[in-house]
Write a protein that holds these residues in place. Structure first.
Motif, PDB file in Angstrom:
ATOM      1  N   VAL A 106      -7.822   2.798  -3.366  1.00 33.75           N
ATOM      2  CA  VAL A 106      -8.580   2.794  -2.120  1.00 33.75           C
ATOM      3  C   VAL A 106      -9.280   4.135  -1.940  1.00 33.75           C
ATOM      4  O   VAL A 106     -10.474   4.202  -1.622  1.00 33.75           O
ATOM      5  N   CYS A 107      -8.545   5.212  -2.121  1.00 30.45           N
ATOM      6  CA  CYS A 107      -9.126   6.553  -2.127  1.00 30.45           C
ATOM      7  C   CYS A 107      -8.235   7.444  -2.975  1.00 30.45           C
ATOM      8  O   CYS A 107      -7.038   7.179  -3.127  1.00 30.45           O
ATOM      9  N   LEU A 108      -8.825   8.477  -3.531  1.00 22.35           N
ATOM     10  CA  LEU A 108      -8.103   9.390  -4.411  1.00 22.35           C
ATOM     11  C   LEU A 108      -8.329  10.817  -3.928  1.00 22.35           C
ATOM     12  O   LEU A 108      -9.472  11.282  -3.849  1.00 22.35           O
ATOM     13  N   ARG A 132      -4.181  16.439 -16.537  1.00 27.34           N
ATOM     14  CA  ARG A 132      -5.151  17.399 -15.997  1.00 27.34           C
ATOM     15  C   ARG A 132      -6.373  16.721 -15.385  1.00 27.34           C
ATOM     16  O   ARG A 132      -7.290  17.404 -14.941  1.00 27.34           O
ATOM     17  N   SER A 133      -6.402  15.403 -15.360  1.00 29.11           N
ATOM     18  CA  SER A 133      -7.610  14.690 -14.944  1.00 29.11           C
ATOM     19  C   SER A 133      -7.622  14.284 -13.476  1.00 29.11           C
ATOM     20  O   SER A 133      -8.664  13.862 -12.973  1.00 29.11           O
ATOM     21  N   LEU A 134      -6.477  14.393 -12.791  1.00 27.21           N
ATOM     22  CA  LEU A 134      -6.380  13.858 -11.425  1.00 27.21           C
ATOM     23  C   LEU A 134      -5.724  14.864 -10.485  1.00 27.21           C
ATOM     24  O   LEU A 134      -4.619  14.641  -9.978  1.00 27.21           O
ATOM     25  N   PRO A 135      -6.356  16.015 -10.224  1.00 24.15           N
ATOM     26  CA  PRO A 135      -5.733  17.014  -9.350  1.00 24.15           C
ATOM     27  C   PRO A 135      -5.508  16.457  -7.948  1.00 24.15           C
ATOM     28  O   PRO A 135      -6.257  15.597  -7.468  1.00 24.15           O
ATOM     29  N   GLN A 136      -4.449  16.952  -7.308  1.00 26.98           N
ATOM     30  CA  GLN A 136      -4.112  16.563  -5.941  1.00 26.98           C
ATOM     31  C   GLN A 136      -3.990  17.829  -5.102  1.00 26.98           C
ATOM     32  O   GLN A 136      -3.140  18.675  -5.356  1.00 26.98           O
ATOM     33  N   ALA A 137      -4.846  17.962  -4.103  1.00 30.64           N
ATOM     34  CA  ALA A 137      -4.873  19.166  -3.277  1.00 30.64           C
ATOM     35  C   ALA A 137      -3.714  19.163  -2.284  1.00 30.64           C
ATOM     36  O   ALA A 137      -3.186  18.111  -1.915  1.00 30.64           O
ATOM     37  N   ASN A 138      -3.328  20.351  -1.828  1.00 32.10           N
ATOM     38  CA  ASN A 138      -2.299  20.450  -0.789  1.00 32.10           C
ATOM     39  C   ASN A 138      -2.711  19.623   0.420  1.00 32.10           C
ATOM     40  O   ASN A 138      -3.827  19.748   0.931  1.00 32.10           O
ATOM     41  N   SER A 139      -1.808  18.766   0.874  1.00 31.64           N
ATOM     42  CA  SER A 139      -1.928  17.902   2.058  1.00 31.64           C
ATOM     43  C   SER A 139      -2.978  16.812   1.909  1.00 31.64           C
ATOM     44  O   SER A 139      -3.264  16.093   2.868  1.00 31.64           O
ATOM     45  N   ALA A 140      -3.549  16.626   0.716  1.00 28.12           N
ATOM     46  CA  ALA A 140      -4.445  15.498   0.476  1.00 28.12           C
ATOM     47  C   ALA A 140      -3.616  14.280   0.070  1.00 28.12           C
ATOM     48  O   ALA A 140      -2.484  14.403  -0.387  1.00 28.12           O
ATOM     49  N   TYR A 141      -4.203  13.101   0.253  1.00 29.03           N
ATOM     50  CA  TYR A 141      -3.457  11.883  -0.078  1.00 29.03           C
ATOM     51  C   TYR A 141      -4.309  10.905  -0.870  1.00 29.03           C
ATOM     52  O   TYR A 141      -5.534  10.934  -0.843  1.00 29.03           O
ATOM     53  N   THR A 142      -3.608  10.036  -1.589  1.00 30.37           N
ATOM     54  CA  THR A 142      -4.205   8.973  -2.389  1.00 30.37           C
ATOM     55  C   THR A 142      -3.615   7.651  -1.933  1.00 30.37           C
ATOM     56  O   THR A 142      -2.398   7.554  -1.732  1.00 30.37           O
ATOM     57  N   CYS A 143      -4.458   6.641  -1.743  1.00 29.65           N
ATOM     58  CA  CYS A 143      -3.985   5.321  -1.328  1.00 29.65           C
ATOM     59  C   CYS A 143      -4.147   4.327  -2.464  1.00 29.65           C
ATOM     60  O   CYS A 143      -5.264   4.164  -2.988  1.00 29.65           O
ATOM     61  N   LEU A 144      -3.066   3.671  -2.833  1.00 29.98           N
ATOM     62  CA  LEU A 144      -3.061   2.645  -3.866  1.00 29.98           C
ATOM     63  C   LEU A 144      -2.551   1.338  -3.274  1.00 29.98           C
ATOM     64  O   LEU A 144      -1.482   1.311  -2.657  1.00 29.98           O
ATOM     65  N   ALA A 195     -12.004   0.803  -5.356  1.00 32.93           N
ATOM     66  CA  ALA A 195     -12.592   0.169  -4.183  1.00 32.93           C
ATOM     67  C   ALA A 195     -14.060   0.576  -4.026  1.00 32.93           C
ATOM     68  O   ALA A 195     -14.419   1.737  -4.214  1.00 32.93           O
ATOM     69  N   ARG A 196     -14.889  -0.388  -3.706  1.00 30.09           N
ATOM     70  CA  ARG A 196     -16.322  -0.142  -3.527  1.00 30.09           C
ATOM     71  C   ARG A 196     -16.593   0.082  -2.046  1.00 30.09           C
ATOM     72  O   ARG A 196     -16.670  -0.858  -1.268  1.00 30.09           O
ATOM     73  N   GLN A 197     -16.721   1.345  -1.665  1.00 27.23           N
ATOM     74  CA  GLN A 197     -16.858   1.694  -0.260  1.00 27.23           C
ATOM     75  C   GLN A 197     -18.147   2.488  -0.039  1.00 27.23           C
ATOM     76  O   GLN A 197     -18.235   3.651  -0.426  1.00 27.23           O
ATOM     77  N   PRO A 198     -19.172   1.868   0.570  1.00 27.61           N
ATOM     78  CA  PRO A 198     -20.432   2.569   0.823  1.00 27.61           C
ATOM     79  C   PRO A 198     -20.219   3.827   1.661  1.00 27.61           C
ATOM     80  O   PRO A 198     -19.358   3.880   2.544  1.00 27.61           O
ATOM     81  N   ARG A 241       0.853  -1.194   0.000  1.00 26.71           N
ATOM     82  CA  ARG A 241       0.000   0.000   0.000  1.00 26.71           C
ATOM     83  C   ARG A 241       0.887   1.242   0.000  1.00 26.71           C
ATOM     84  O   ARG A 241       1.776   1.393   0.853  1.00 26.71           O
ATOM     85  N   PHE A 242       0.624   2.123  -0.961  1.00 30.24           N
ATOM     86  CA  PHE A 242       1.311   3.402  -1.035  1.00 30.24           C
ATOM     87  C   PHE A 242       0.331   4.517  -0.730  1.00 30.24           C
ATOM     88  O   PHE A 242      -0.739   4.606  -1.354  1.00 30.24           O
ATOM     89  N   THR A 243       0.670   5.366   0.227  1.00 28.54           N
ATOM     90  CA  THR A 243      -0.100   6.559   0.534  1.00 28.54           C
ATOM     91  C   THR A 243       0.669   7.736  -0.037  1.00 28.54           C
ATOM     92  O   THR A 243       1.725   8.110   0.477  1.00 28.54           O
ATOM     93  N   LEU A 244       0.161   8.296  -1.132  1.00 25.00           N
ATOM     94  CA  LEU A 244       0.826   9.386  -1.858  1.00 25.00           C
ATOM     95  C   LEU A 244       0.276  10.712  -1.357  1.00 25.00           C
ATOM     96  O   LEU A 244      -0.897  11.042  -1.584  1.00 25.00           O
ATOM     97  N   LEU A 245       1.103  11.471  -0.671  1.00 21.06           N
ATOM     98  CA  LEU A 245       0.686  12.725  -0.042  1.00 21.06           C
ATOM     99  C   LEU A 245       1.339  13.908  -0.750  1.00 21.06           C
ATOM    100  O   LEU A 245       2.547  13.886  -1.019  1.00 21.06           O
ATOM    101  N   ARG A 246       0.535  14.931  -1.033  1.00 19.14           N
ATOM    102  CA  ARG A 246       1.101  16.168  -1.562  1.00 19.14           C
ATOM    103  C   ARG A 246       1.483  17.081  -0.399  1.00 19.14           C
ATOM    104  O   ARG A 246       0.812  17.097   0.642  1.00 19.14           O
TER     105      ARG A 246
END
Length: 359
Positions: A222-224, A194-206, A328-331, A15-20
């Protein structure tokens, strides 16, 4: 490094948590930073980094890898805190190289090189500057980062965690670099910049599954772009058509209503009015029917559908391949899409996906 065309059973999953990084001084000034190291975190950026640290406080990481640029390295130090484990600065994780534009205000670059700036905004794969193709160069560098992290014998693979189990790695870098890492993992080319912006201090989990051969064999998003909702929605025009907010249907109806009300407040709407497709609607027709709502509505369209429908819509918008990429399918989670008209086409922008409402 791209998702493989065949999807063998993974021999290991990481699992990689990619943080800006948090807001920098040049972010605040509207300057093009590129790979310069002149900017530092603003007081707001420091607070954003502390907020990210709080959101990730209970996450165990086996290792951290970060860009050597100060704005990312300082964010990494705040988020990592007192954790034990190896830490690495990786030169290839720096932001994309913008050469003669670095340090210029965005308005200055647009006035100086209008043709190049138009390509930078709308045709990233074709964008040229000073005899280079910065976005294409960034994609090549992102693939080299994945090789270092994932391939047997890669420069960092051995230090990221145990060979068995599911090692978790914190990766702290920049908006452009993180977009390139996500895109190459999902098998997307440079025009996805241009399709996947990443906000300051937001993270994406792969979650990345590895096979016996080098390369990425499967990816679960997992989350984007997970972060406070007001950060994610900052700068999004809620008055133009094409904004689509999806709520993956939750089992708890009361919780679903609370989420709907919070999103409506964040969007400045009078109140939530969720459109719910019929359960009998053909899954193959679902993406087209929902996208037609976004194309014709004058303001934000709020849609409630099951988590499988959210995944199908994301595949349809970005062109990811279900045999290699899973959303990921997360209700109860939020996905925010926007469709920008570019000539005769509509460019999808995924502002966040599978995110838990925060702040």
């Amino acid at each position: 490094m791209e998702a493989s065309r065949a999807t063998p059973t993974p021999t290991a999953t990481l699992r990689f948590t990619l943080l800006r990084h948090g807001q920098s001084t040049w972010n605040a000034q509207g300057r093009l930073q590129g790979s310069t190291d002149a900017a530092c975190l603003t007081p707001k950026g420091i607070e954003q980094a502390k907020d990210a640290a709080a959101r990730l406080r209970d996450t165990h990481f086996h290792a951290m890898v970060h860009s050597p640029l100060r704005r990312a390295a300082d964010t990494a130090a705040i988020v990592w805190g007192e954790r034990a484990g190896p830490k690495h600065a990786l030169h290839d994780l720096r932001e994309l190289d913008l050469h003669s534009w670095e340090g210029a205000l965005k308005t200055e670059a647009a006035a100086r090189d209008p043709g190049a700036y138009a390509a930078w905004k709308d045709r990233p794969a074709a964008f040229q500057l000073d005899g280079r193709r910065p976005v294409c160069d960034l994609w090549r560098r992102a693939r080299s980062v994945w090789r270092a992290l994932l391939d047997p014998g890669g420069a960092l693979r051995g230090s990221l965690g145990p060979a068995q189990g599911a090692p978790s790695v914190l990766l702290v870098a920049h908006q452009g670099m993180n977009k390139a890492l996500i895109s190459t993992a999902l098998g997307l080319e440079e025009d996805a910049f241009r399709s996947l912006p990443q906000a300051n201090s937001a993270y994406t989990c792969l979650d990345i599954g590895l096979g016996q051969q080098p390369g990425i064999h499967s990816v679960t998003v997992v989350c984007l772009n997970q972060g406070p909702i007001h950060n994610i929605l900052a700068g999004i025009s809620t008055t133009t058509s094409g904004l689509l907010v999806l709520l993956a249907r939750a089992a708890d109806a009361d919780e679903q209503e609370r989420t709907a009300a919070a999103v409506a407040q964040a969007l400045g709407l009078e109140g939530p009015s969720w459109q719910t497709p019929q359960a009998s609607e053909d899954a193959a027709d679902l993406p087209g029917s929902i996208l037609s709502l976004a194309a014709t509505d004058d303001g934000p369209t709020l849609v409630c559908l099951d988590a499988g429908g959210v995944e199908a819509l994301l595949h349809a918008c970005l062109g990811t391949r279900p045999e290699a990429v899973r959303w990921a399918r997360q209700p109860g989670t939020l996905t925010v899409l926007q469709f920008e008209a570019k000539g005769d086409a509509m460019r999808p922008v995924v502002h966040c996906a599978n995110c838990v409402l925060q702040g």
